[in-house]
Design a protein around this motif. Structure first.
Motif, PDB file in Angstrom:
ATOM      1  N   GLU A  74       0.838  -1.201   0.000  1.00 43.40           N
ATOM      2  CA  GLU A  74       0.000   0.000   0.000  1.00 43.40           C
ATOM      3  C   GLU A  74       0.869   1.245   0.000  1.00 43.40           C
ATOM      4  O   GLU A  74       1.786   1.382   0.814  1.00 43.40           O
ATOM      5  CB  GLU A  74      -0.969   0.065   1.198  1.00 43.40           C
ATOM      6  CG  GLU A  74      -1.936   1.237   0.988  1.00 43.40           C
ATOM      7  CD  GLU A  74      -2.880   1.532   2.141  1.00 43.40           C
ATOM      8  OE1 GLU A  74      -2.684   1.012   3.249  1.00 43.40           O
ATOM      9  OE2 GLU A  74      -3.818   2.329   1.913  1.00 43.40           O
ATOM     10  N   ALA A 128       1.202   5.235   0.568  1.00 42.83           N
ATOM     11  CA  ALA A 128       0.563   6.212   1.451  1.00 42.83           C
ATOM     12  C   ALA A 128      -0.356   5.476   2.428  1.00 42.83           C
ATOM     13  O   ALA A 128      -1.557   5.700   2.482  1.00 42.83           O
ATOM     14  CB  ALA A 128      -0.201   7.274   0.679  1.00 42.83           C
ATOM     15  N   SER A 129       0.261   4.591   3.186  1.00 44.75           N
ATOM     16  CA  SER A 129      -0.496   3.665   4.045  1.00 44.75           C
ATOM     17  C   SER A 129      -0.904   4.300   5.371  1.00 44.75           C
ATOM     18  O   SER A 129      -1.538   3.638   6.193  1.00 44.75           O
ATOM     19  CB  SER A 129       0.339   2.413   4.279  1.00 44.75           C
ATOM     20  OG  SER A 129       1.636   2.758   4.736  1.00 44.75           O
ATOM     21  N   ASN A 130      -0.517   5.556   5.584  1.00 40.15           N
ATOM     22  CA  ASN A 130      -0.943   6.318   6.756  1.00 40.15           C
ATOM     23  C   ASN A 130      -0.659   5.540   8.036  1.00 40.15           C
ATOM     24  O   ASN A 130       0.431   5.009   8.218  1.00 40.15           O
ATOM     25  CB  ASN A 130      -2.415   6.723   6.603  1.00 40.15           C
ATOM     26  CG  ASN A 130      -2.817   7.870   7.516  1.00 40.15           C
ATOM     27  OD1 ASN A 130      -3.235   7.654   8.636  1.00 40.15           O
ATOM     28  ND2 ASN A 130      -2.637   9.105   7.053  1.00 40.15           N
ATOM     29  N   ASP A 131      -1.622   5.440   8.943  1.00 40.41           N
ATOM     30  CA  ASP A 131      -1.365   4.802  10.240  1.00 40.41           C
ATOM     31  C   ASP A 131      -1.710   3.309  10.235  1.00 40.41           C
ATOM     32  O   ASP A 131      -1.925   2.729  11.296  1.00 40.41           O
ATOM     33  CB  ASP A 131      -2.118   5.548  11.349  1.00 40.41           C
ATOM     34  CG  ASP A 131      -3.612   5.605  11.091  1.00 40.41           C
ATOM     35  OD1 ASP A 131      -4.091   4.955  10.136  1.00 40.41           O
ATOM     36  OD2 ASP A 131      -4.322   6.302  11.846  1.00 40.41           O
ATOM     37  N   GLY A 154       3.696  -1.293   3.899  1.00 39.23           N
ATOM     38  CA  GLY A 154       3.173   0.047   3.676  1.00 39.23           C
ATOM     39  C   GLY A 154       4.316   0.993   3.405  1.00 39.23           C
ATOM     40  O   GLY A 154       5.396   0.837   3.975  1.00 39.23           O
ATOM     41  N   GLU A 194       4.931   5.212   3.485  1.00 44.18           N
ATOM     42  CA  GLU A 194       4.218   6.380   3.988  1.00 44.18           C
ATOM     43  C   GLU A 194       5.251   7.476   4.248  1.00 44.18           C
ATOM     44  O   GLU A 194       6.201   7.252   4.987  1.00 44.18           O
ATOM     45  CB  GLU A 194       3.489   5.968   5.290  1.00 44.18           C
ATOM     46  CG  GLU A 194       2.965   7.106   6.140  1.00 44.18           C
ATOM     47  CD  GLU A 194       2.029   8.030   5.379  1.00 44.18           C
ATOM     48  OE1 GLU A 194       1.125   7.546   4.679  1.00 44.18           O
ATOM     49  OE2 GLU A 194       2.229   9.258   5.473  1.00 44.18           O
ATOM     50  N   THR A 214       5.003  10.353   5.919  1.00 44.70           N
ATOM     51  CA  THR A 214       4.993  11.105   7.179  1.00 44.70           C
ATOM     52  C   THR A 214       5.315  10.182   8.351  1.00 44.70           C
ATOM     53  O   THR A 214       4.612   9.209   8.618  1.00 44.70           O
ATOM     54  CB  THR A 214       3.632  11.787   7.412  1.00 44.70           C
ATOM     55  OG1 THR A 214       2.619  10.789   7.424  1.00 44.70           O
ATOM     56  CG2 THR A 214       3.320  12.790   6.322  1.00 44.70           C
ATOM     57  N   THR A 218       2.643   9.241  11.338  1.00 40.58           N
ATOM     58  CA  THR A 218       1.613   8.233  11.081  1.00 40.58           C
ATOM     59  C   THR A 218       2.252   6.858  10.868  1.00 40.58           C
ATOM     60  O   THR A 218       1.718   5.847  11.327  1.00 40.58           O
ATOM     61  CB  THR A 218       0.752   8.618   9.854  1.00 40.58           C
ATOM     62  OG1 THR A 218       1.601   8.946   8.768  1.00 40.58           O
ATOM     63  CG2 THR A 218      -0.143   9.794  10.146  1.00 40.58           C
ATOM     64  N   ALA A 219       3.412   6.825  10.202  1.00 42.39           N
ATOM     65  CA  ALA A 219       4.089   5.537   9.958  1.00 42.39           C
ATOM     66  C   ALA A 219       4.431   4.848  11.276  1.00 42.39           C
ATOM     67  O   ALA A 219       4.301   3.630  11.407  1.00 42.39           O
ATOM     68  CB  ALA A 219       5.353   5.763   9.131  1.00 42.39           C
ATOM     69  N   THR A 273       6.280  -0.818   7.743  1.00 44.65           N
ATOM     70  CA  THR A 273       6.007   0.466   7.088  1.00 44.65           C
ATOM     71  C   THR A 273       7.316   1.220   6.901  1.00 44.65           C
ATOM     72  O   THR A 273       8.083   1.381   7.861  1.00 44.65           O
ATOM     73  CB  THR A 273       5.030   1.304   7.949  1.00 44.65           C
ATOM     74  OG1 THR A 273       3.858   0.528   8.200  1.00 44.65           O
ATOM     75  CG2 THR A 273       4.644   2.593   7.253  1.00 44.65           C
ATOM     76  N   VAL A 317      -3.855   9.005  -3.165  1.00 41.86           N
ATOM     77  CA  VAL A 317      -2.453   9.426  -3.207  1.00 41.86           C
ATOM     78  C   VAL A 317      -2.102  10.015  -4.577  1.00 41.86           C
ATOM     79  O   VAL A 317      -1.238  10.877  -4.682  1.00 41.86           O
ATOM     80  CB  VAL A 317      -1.502   8.271  -2.813  1.00 41.86           C
ATOM     81  CG1 VAL A 317      -1.642   7.077  -3.743  1.00 41.86           C
ATOM     82  CG2 VAL A 317      -0.049   8.717  -2.785  1.00 41.86           C
TER      83      VAL A 317
END
Ligand code: ZN
Length: 407
Positions: free
Chosen positions: A103, A105-108, A124, A126, A128, A131-132, A142, A170
Motif C-alpha cells: 500500500e 501512502a499507508s498512513n497509520d 506500507g 508512507e 509522514t 503516522t508511519a 512500514t 495518493v
C-alpha cells in the motif's frame, strides 16, 4: 508551466483561491506569535488531456511536516470503507497467504491492519513519520518513503513485486505523476492488480467541492484523463467503481496492458457520463470559479446574519477542506469562535491561516451553540448522528457545500 502529465503549456485557469498556508500546518499556541507562509492556490486545466492541476508544486517537504496531523484511523466511516475494500479485494483477486500486498501512502495502517489480520504479508510506504510510527506499533511493516521508480526498482531487486498494489487518495498528491505511474508499472507482479481511488473531478465540479482543493492536492482526475495516464505506461484499467467517499470517488482496477482481465462495461458507462457532462470540452472548466464564489458568499452571509442576530455558531471537523473554505471565505474567530475535532493531535492547536482554535467536543455542551457548521461534509451522516444531542437545546446542523443548507 507545463502539464505534469502530457507537457502541454498551461494557460487556462480553472480556479483561483488566492493564497493560503498548507492546510495541515496546524499551529501551536507558541507559533501564534510567528508569521505563516502563504502559497498561491491556483488550478489550471490542460487543454490537451484535461488534467486539472496546481500551477506550481510548492516545496514538497513543507507540505509533509513531521507533525502532519491527519490520522486515518480517527474516522469510523473511513475504517469501515477500508475493511469492506480489503474483504472484496481478497475475494475478487483470490489473494492467499503467499500473496504480497503493497500500500502506497499507508498512513497509520488503517487499511493494512485488515490485510495483516487475514495472514497476508504486506508492506506500507508512507512519507509522514508520525503516522508511519503508529502503523509500525501495530506490527505493520512500514517504510517512511515517497513512492516512485526508484523505490519500485528496489522492490524488484528484493524480488518483492506485488500481487496487489493499493494507492488510495495518493495520486492527487504526487508531484511527478509519470515517475509515480512508472513505479506502479515496475512494482506490479505480471498478473498483479492495482487499485487506485481518487475523488472524481466530475463530482468536484457538479457538487461545487472547491474546498477539496489544497496545496497538497496537485492533480484532479476524470476517468478519461486517468486512463490516458495509465495507458501511457502500458497499464490498462479494466474496471471502475463509483464510490461515495470524499464526495464521490472512483476506484480503478488495473493491470498490465496484456493481463488476462477483460474490460467491464462500467468503464464505457463512466466515460460516457463524463463526455455527456462536457468534460472533454474546455467550456466545462470555465464556469467553476463563479460556483466557488457563490458558496463563499452564502457562507459569509449566513455567519454575519447569526452574528447580528446574537446567535452562536461553532464548527465541527478540523479537516483540510475546512481550512480551504474558511481561508478563501476570510472567516476568522470573530465569526466562528472555535472548531471541535475528535483527534487529540489537533486539539489545543489553531487552524492554519484563520487561526481559529481547535477544541475537544466537550465545548459544545458547555457553550450550547445554535448552529454547528459541519466542515467535512463527506462525513455529515456520521457527525450528525454523533452530535445528535445538540438538538436537546435547539441546536441545528449546517453545511456550506454544495450549497448552504440547514439540516
Ligand atoms: Zn495534459
Amino acid at each position: 508551466m507545463k502539464c505534469r502529465f502530457c507537457a502541454t503549456p498551461l494557460d487556462q485557469v480553472f480556479l483561483d483561491l488566492g493564497c493560503a498556508p498548507p492546510s495541515n500546518a496546524f499551529l501551536s499556541a507558541e507559533a501564534l506569535g510567528s508569521p505563516e507562509v502563504f502559497y498561491p492556490l491556483k488550478l489550471f486545466v490542460c487543454t490537451n488531456c484535461y488534467l486539472v492541476q496546481i500551477d506550481e508544486v510548492q516545496s514538497h517537504n513543507a507540505m509533509f511536516t513531521p507533525d502532519y496531523a491527519y490520522f486515518s484511523s480517527y474516522s469510523r466511516t473511513w475504517l469501515e470503507h477500508a475493511q469492506r475494500y480489503v474483504e472484496r479485494a481478497i475475494a475478487r483477486l483470490d489473494l492467499r497467504s503467499d500473496s504480497f500486498v503493497l500500500e502506497i501512502a499507508s498512513n497509520d495502517g488503517y487499511l493494512l491492519q485488515y490485510v495483516a489480520a487475514r495472514g497476508i504479508s504486506c508492506l506500507g510506504i508512507e512519507p509522514t513519520a508520525g503516522t508511519a510510527q503508529v502503523a509500525q506499533a501495530k506490527g505493520i511493516e512500514t517504510l517512511v518513503r515517497f513512492f516512485g521508480r526508484e523505490f519500485a526498482l528496489e522492490l524488484i531487486g528484493q524480488r518483492r513485486q506485488a500481487d496487489l498494489i493499493i494507492a488510495n487518495n495518493v495520486l492527487a498528491h504526487v508531484p511527478d505523476l509519470n515517475d509515480f505511474i512508472a513505479g506502479l508499472k515496475l512494482a506490479l507482479a505480471p498478473e498483479g492488480t492495482l487499485t487506485v481511488e481518487f475523488p472524481h473531478l466530475m463530482e468536484l465540479v457538479s457538487q461545487r467541492q472547491f474546498d477539496t482543493v489544497y496545496h497538497e492536492h496537485f492533480s484532479y482526475f476524470s476517468l478519461h484523463t486517468a486512463c490516458q495516464a495509465f495507458a501511457a505506461h502500458r497499464l490498462r484499467v479494466w474496471d471502475v467503481e463509483r464510490l461515495t467517499t470524499h464526495g464521490g470517488s472512483l476506484r480503478l482496477w488495473a493491470g498490465h496492458q496484456e493481463c488476462n482481465r477483460a474490460d467491464t462495461a462500467a468503464i464505457a458507462e463512466v466515460l460516457k457520463s463524463e463526455a455527456n457532462a462536457g468534460m472533454c470540452d474546455q467550456s466545462y472548466y470555465a464556469g467553476f470559479q463563479e460556483q466557488a464564489n457563490t458558496v463563499k458568499n452564502d457562507l459569509l452571509e449566513f455567519l454575519l446574519a447569526q452574528k447580528r442576530g446574537g446567535l452562536k455558531v461553532a464548527a465541527y471537523g478540523a479537516a483540510a477542506k475546512g481550512n480551504t473554505l474558511l481561508n478563501y471565505s476570510g472567516v476568522r474567530s470573530d465569526l466562528l469562535p472555535y472548531v471541535v475535532d475528535a483527534s487529540p493531535h489537533k486539539q489545543d492547536r489553531y487552524l492554519p491561516g484563520s487561526r481559529i482554535p481547535v477544541v475537544a467536543e466537550a465545548a459544545l455542551s458547555e457553550h450550547r451553540p445554535d448552529y454547528v457548521l459541519i466542515l467535512p461534509w463527506n462525513l455529515k451522516e456520521e457527525i450528525t448522528e454523533q452530535l445528535d444531542y445538540i438538538r436537546d437545546w435547539g441546536g441545528k446542523f449546517v453545511t456550506a457545500v454544495p450549497r448552504l443548507e440547514i439540516l
